[in-house]
Design a protein around this motif. Structure first.
Motif, PDB file in Angstrom:
ATOM      1  N   GLU A  21     -30.508  22.342  -5.087  1.00 36.38           N
ATOM      2  CA  GLU A  21     -29.667  21.225  -5.509  1.00 36.38           C
ATOM      3  C   GLU A  21     -30.340  19.921  -5.107  1.00 36.38           C
ATOM      4  O   GLU A  21     -31.301  19.925  -4.360  1.00 36.38           O
ATOM      5  CB  GLU A  21     -28.271  21.327  -4.895  1.00 36.38           C
ATOM      6  CG  GLU A  21     -28.225  21.184  -3.394  1.00 36.38           C
ATOM      7  CD  GLU A  21     -28.293  22.511  -2.697  1.00 36.38           C
ATOM      8  OE1 GLU A  21     -27.825  22.595  -1.558  1.00 36.38           O
ATOM      9  OE2 GLU A  21     -28.835  23.458  -3.293  1.00 36.38           O
ATOM     10  N   ILE A  22     -29.824  18.816  -5.587  1.00 35.95           N
ATOM     11  CA  ILE A  22     -30.415  17.513  -5.269  1.00 35.95           C
ATOM     12  C   ILE A  22     -30.358  17.289  -3.755  1.00 35.95           C
ATOM     13  O   ILE A  22     -29.314  17.441  -3.129  1.00 35.95           O
ATOM     14  CB  ILE A  22     -29.662  16.394  -6.002  1.00 35.95           C
ATOM     15  CG1 ILE A  22     -29.772  16.611  -7.517  1.00 35.95           C
ATOM     16  CG2 ILE A  22     -30.186  15.035  -5.605  1.00 35.95           C
ATOM     17  CD1 ILE A  22     -28.903  15.678  -8.332  1.00 35.95           C
ATOM     18  N   LYS A  23     -31.497  16.940  -3.185  1.00 36.54           N
ATOM     19  CA  LYS A  23     -31.589  16.752  -1.738  1.00 36.54           C
ATOM     20  C   LYS A  23     -31.857  15.293  -1.410  1.00 36.54           C
ATOM     21  O   LYS A  23     -32.736  14.671  -2.002  1.00 36.54           O
ATOM     22  CB  LYS A  23     -32.725  17.610  -1.157  1.00 36.54           C
ATOM     23  CG  LYS A  23     -32.530  19.105  -1.293  1.00 36.54           C
ATOM     24  CD  LYS A  23     -31.464  19.618  -0.332  1.00 36.54           C
ATOM     25  CE  LYS A  23     -31.419  21.134  -0.339  1.00 36.54           C
ATOM     26  NZ  LYS A  23     -30.400  21.680   0.551  1.00 36.54           N
ATOM     27  N   GLU A  24     -31.108  14.773  -0.475  1.00 36.39           N
ATOM     28  CA  GLU A  24     -31.360  13.443   0.063  1.00 36.39           C
ATOM     29  C   GLU A  24     -31.455  13.573   1.578  1.00 36.39           C
ATOM     30  O   GLU A  24     -30.514  14.049   2.220  1.00 36.39           O
ATOM     31  CB  GLU A  24     -30.251  12.470  -0.329  1.00 36.39           C
ATOM     32  CG  GLU A  24     -30.158  12.216  -1.826  1.00 36.39           C
ATOM     33  CD  GLU A  24     -29.153  11.134  -2.178  1.00 36.39           C
ATOM     34  OE1 GLU A  24     -28.761  10.388  -1.244  1.00 36.39           O
ATOM     35  OE2 GLU A  24     -28.766  11.038  -3.352  1.00 36.39           O
ATOM     36  N   LEU A  25     -32.571  13.177   2.138  1.00 37.90           N
ATOM     37  CA  LEU A  25     -32.764  13.379   3.560  1.00 37.90           C
ATOM     38  C   LEU A  25     -33.544  12.240   4.180  1.00 37.90           C
ATOM     39  O   LEU A  25     -34.223  11.466   3.490  1.00 37.90           O
ATOM     40  CB  LEU A  25     -33.494  14.702   3.820  1.00 37.90           C
ATOM     41  CG  LEU A  25     -34.842  14.850   3.107  1.00 37.90           C
ATOM     42  CD1 LEU A  25     -35.879  15.434   4.026  1.00 37.90           C
ATOM     43  CD2 LEU A  25     -34.653  15.767   1.893  1.00 37.90           C
ATOM     44  N   ARG A 151     -35.683  11.622  -1.607  1.00 36.98           N
ATOM     45  CA  ARG A 151     -34.725  12.247  -2.515  1.00 36.98           C
ATOM     46  C   ARG A 151     -35.513  13.115  -3.491  1.00 36.98           C
ATOM     47  O   ARG A 151     -36.450  12.627  -4.141  1.00 36.98           O
ATOM     48  CB  ARG A 151     -33.925  11.194  -3.284  1.00 36.98           C
ATOM     49  CG  ARG A 151     -32.805  11.766  -4.172  1.00 36.98           C
ATOM     50  CD  ARG A 151     -32.056  10.641  -4.880  1.00 36.98           C
ATOM     51  NE  ARG A 151     -30.847  11.107  -5.536  1.00 36.98           N
ATOM     52  CZ  ARG A 151     -30.802  11.601  -6.774  1.00 36.98           C
ATOM     53  NH1 ARG A 151     -31.929  11.692  -7.486  1.00 36.98           N
ATOM     54  NH2 ARG A 151     -29.657  11.977  -7.302  1.00 36.98           N
ATOM     55  N   THR A 152     -35.163  14.396  -3.564  1.00 42.64           N
ATOM     56  CA  THR A 152     -35.892  15.312  -4.441  1.00 42.64           C
ATOM     57  C   THR A 152     -34.948  15.969  -5.439  1.00 42.64           C
ATOM     58  O   THR A 152     -33.787  16.256  -5.116  1.00 42.64           O
ATOM     59  CB  THR A 152     -36.609  16.405  -3.625  1.00 42.64           C
ATOM     60  OG1 THR A 152     -35.630  17.188  -2.925  1.00 42.64           O
ATOM     61  CG2 THR A 152     -37.579  15.799  -2.628  1.00 42.64           C
ATOM     62  N   GLU A 153     -35.466  16.201  -6.617  1.00 38.52           N
ATOM     63  CA  GLU A 153     -34.761  16.967  -7.647  1.00 38.52           C
ATOM     64  C   GLU A 153     -35.753  17.912  -8.287  1.00 38.52           C
ATOM     65  O   GLU A 153     -36.844  17.493  -8.676  1.00 38.52           O
ATOM     66  CB  GLU A 153     -34.183  16.056  -8.731  1.00 38.52           C
ATOM     67  CG  GLU A 153     -33.067  15.131  -8.266  1.00 38.52           C
ATOM     68  CD  GLU A 153     -32.479  14.355  -9.434  1.00 38.52           C
ATOM     69  OE1 GLU A 153     -32.399  14.935 -10.544  1.00 38.52           O
ATOM     70  OE2 GLU A 153     -32.125  13.180  -9.245  1.00 38.52           O
ATOM     71  N   MET A 154     -35.383  19.183  -8.371  1.00 39.73           N
ATOM     72  CA  MET A 154     -36.199  20.167  -9.066  1.00 39.73           C
ATOM     73  C   MET A 154     -35.295  20.878 -10.056  1.00 39.73           C
ATOM     74  O   MET A 154     -34.240  21.397  -9.675  1.00 39.73           O
ATOM     75  CB  MET A 154     -36.832  21.144  -8.070  1.00 39.73           C
ATOM     76  CG  MET A 154     -37.677  20.456  -6.998  1.00 39.73           C
ATOM     77  SD  MET A 154     -38.354  21.570  -5.742  1.00 39.73           S
ATOM     78  CE  MET A 154     -39.727  22.278  -6.640  1.00 39.73           C
ATOM     79  N   TYR A 155     -35.699  20.893 -11.302  1.00 38.95           N
ATOM     80  CA  TYR A 155     -34.802  21.434 -12.325  1.00 38.95           C
ATOM     81  C   TYR A 155     -35.596  21.922 -13.524  1.00 38.95           C
ATOM     82  O   TYR A 155     -36.769  21.568 -13.715  1.00 38.95           O
ATOM     83  CB  TYR A 155     -33.788  20.375 -12.766  1.00 38.95           C
ATOM     84  CG  TYR A 155     -34.403  19.085 -13.269  1.00 38.95           C
ATOM     85  CD1 TYR A 155     -34.756  18.934 -14.616  1.00 38.95           C
ATOM     86  CD2 TYR A 155     -34.634  18.016 -12.405  1.00 38.95           C
ATOM     87  CE1 TYR A 155     -35.321  17.755 -15.073  1.00 38.95           C
ATOM     88  CE2 TYR A 155     -35.201  16.836 -12.856  1.00 38.95           C
ATOM     89  CZ  TYR A 155     -35.539  16.711 -14.197  1.00 38.95           C
ATOM     90  OH  TYR A 155     -36.113  15.540 -14.646  1.00 38.95           O
ATOM     91  N   ASN A 156     -34.940  22.724 -14.335  1.00 39.59           N
ATOM     92  CA  ASN A 156     -35.472  23.162 -15.625  1.00 39.59           C
ATOM     93  C   ASN A 156     -34.647  22.527 -16.735  1.00 39.59           C
ATOM     94  O   ASN A 156     -33.464  22.248 -16.556  1.00 39.59           O
ATOM     95  CB  ASN A 156     -35.406  24.695 -15.743  1.00 39.59           C
ATOM     96  CG  ASN A 156     -36.356  25.394 -14.795  1.00 39.59           C
ATOM     97  OD1 ASN A 156     -37.545  25.088 -14.741  1.00 39.59           O
ATOM     98  ND2 ASN A 156     -35.834  26.337 -14.007  1.00 39.59           N
ATOM     99  N   SER A 157     -35.274  22.285 -17.860  1.00 39.80           N
ATOM    100  CA  SER A 157     -34.586  21.665 -19.000  1.00 39.80           C
ATOM    101  C   SER A 157     -34.127  22.738 -19.973  1.00 39.80           C
ATOM    102  O   SER A 157     -34.899  23.619 -20.367  1.00 39.80           O
ATOM    103  CB  SER A 157     -35.525  20.684 -19.717  1.00 39.80           C
ATOM    104  OG  SER A 157     -35.878  19.624 -18.854  1.00 39.80           O
TER     105      SER A 157
END
Length: 438
Positions: A21-25, A151-157
């Motif tokens: 999920e979207i991570k903010e650290l 802030r990281t986001e990893m996703y597929n379209s």
């Protein structure tokens, strides 16, 4: 800085596919040479989005910004990277190259690419489908510490252009959880009907077993909801609170029911001995700590410094709990064996011994399959099929629940206690033979 082989060995042993999920650290004065952020399985058209702000490097002297940066490493290239590191160590190279210069990693950006305000924001496409790990590397001297907001986001379209924030191997998991939740709801309905139909033969343990089914069903329902929202939005929307709550209640009730069944409480006797009470007093607080560790592991990630410690705590407590719940069954078997020598009810005691032995074997099989085999399956399965380990674990759990509930169901004339003269004589001979073997 060469790629540290021990790190990757540990990486292979402990790190599984993350929900991503979207991570903010916030990283504060962190001197670690390498930080793992996420592990994610991509399809065609996957993307990695990274936003860094307020990046500061604290060091006694100036540091080359190209020695700090983010990179992707695929599982296919992992072994090659380890081999390259080992070669450098064998050559005793006094100045091993930085991992960011390795041919086996995909460098996304270094601190040289930061803006004048020490920030960076960009999305990188992933063209080759595979499972990738997102790392931050600090090849500067060991005295250099990094502070930054990430802030990281990893996703597929998806084909319609929407984003899928679950790793490709985790995408079917919401459906798996939903299917098993439905099965447990049906199981609970059947068990409730059975209790009502045989209420004169029902004991307190049977109602506690019904509560276990209820918490297990709710745990799976909220797990499915949690995973569904993560898949769509990248955030759990608060469902994770209910998921962890019912996960805790399910864990406590499961171990409690196993201990109480193992002692024969309410089914064979209405009381607990002091040593059996001590097992419950030990297991329940340990389950609280184990679930706390589970929350930390699930809600943070491998980027925190104590993540490995929390994994070790969770593993150790789980092993202790699994060992502790076996003792009451062993005590019951030993007690029944001793009683069979004096009370003259050979067939009944042999039936009880058979019952508890079968339960003991089933419990050992359940613990072995869910703690070892499922973990091995999760480790060796291709990244596209990580969901199979989830399905296997739930299938084994359901099979164990069905076996346990069937063996200790409330019936007026349990098959284990329906005896005749011939069975009595055969049981006496079996007990004498067993005593002779012992």
């Amino acid at each position: 800085m060469a790629i540290p082989t021990p790190f990757f060995v540990f990486f292979l042993l402990l790190v599984s596919s993350a929900m991503a999920e979207i991570k903010e650290l916030q990283i504060t004065s962190d001197p670690r040479p390498m930080i793992l952020f996420e592990k994610f399985g991509f399809t065609h058209g996957g993307s990695v989005s990274i936003s860094v702000s307020s990046a500061v490097v604290s060091a006694p002297s100036s540091v080359d910004p190209s020695l700090l940066g983010f990179f992707l490493l695929s599982d296919d290239n992992l072994l090659q990277a380890i081999y390259q590191s080992e070669l450098q160590q064998q050559d005793q190279n006094p100045n091993p190259s930085c991992v960011l210069s390795s041919t086996y990693v995909r460098v996304l950006f270094t601190f040289r690419d930061l803006s004048p305000s020490s920030s960076f924001n960009r999305t990188f496409p992933v063209d080759l489908p595979d499972e990738y790990s997102l790392f931050f590397a600090n090849c500067a001297p060991s005295s250099a510490a990094v502070t930054m907001s990430v802030r990281t986001e990893m996703y597929n379209s998806r084909p319609d252009g929407s984003r899928d924030y679950l790793s490709v191997g985790q995408a079917p998991v919401p459906t798996v959880y939903s299917a098993f939740a439905l099965l447990y709801v049906l199981f609970l309905a059947a068990w409730t009907y059975f209790l009502f139909k045989n209420r004169l033969s029902s004991h307190r343990i049977h109602y506690l077993m019904a509560a276990l089914l209820l918490t297990k069903a709710l745990n799976l329902i909220f797990a499915a909801e949690d995973q569904h929202y993560i898949r769509s939005t990248g955030t759990p929307h608060g469902w994770d609170v209910l998921f962890y709550l019912f996960q805790f209640l399910k864990g406590v009730l499961l171990f409690t029911v196993i201990v109480l069944i193992g002692t024969g409480w309410s089914f064979l006797k209405p009381f607990l001995q002091d040593r059996e009470k001590k097992i419950l007093i030990l297991v329940i607080p340990l389950q609280v700590i184990a679930n706390l560790a589970s929350v930390v592991i699930g809600e943070t990630g491998p980027f925190i410094r104590d993540w490995v410690t929390w994994n070790q705590v969770f593993l150790l407590i789980d092993i202790v709990c699994c060992c502790a719940i076996l003792f009451p069954i062993v005590w019951s078997i030993r007690s029944l064996r001793e009683t069979s020598k004096t009370d003259g009810k050979a067939a009944k005691n042999l039936a009880k011994l058979t019952l508890f032995r079968q339960f003991y074997i089933a419990l050992v099989g359940y613990l072995y399959l869910t703690r070892i085999v499922v973990y091995a399956l999760r480790t060796i399965a291709a990244y596209k099929y990580q969901w199979v380990s989830v399905e296997a674990e739930e299938a084994v759990s359901l099979a164990f629940y069905l076996f346990m509930f069937y063996m200790f169901r409330p019936v007026e004339r349990n098959e284990y206690f329906v005896i005749d003269d011939e069975e009595e004589e055969a049981a006496e001979a079996a007990l004498r033979e067993e005593e002779f073997e012992l």
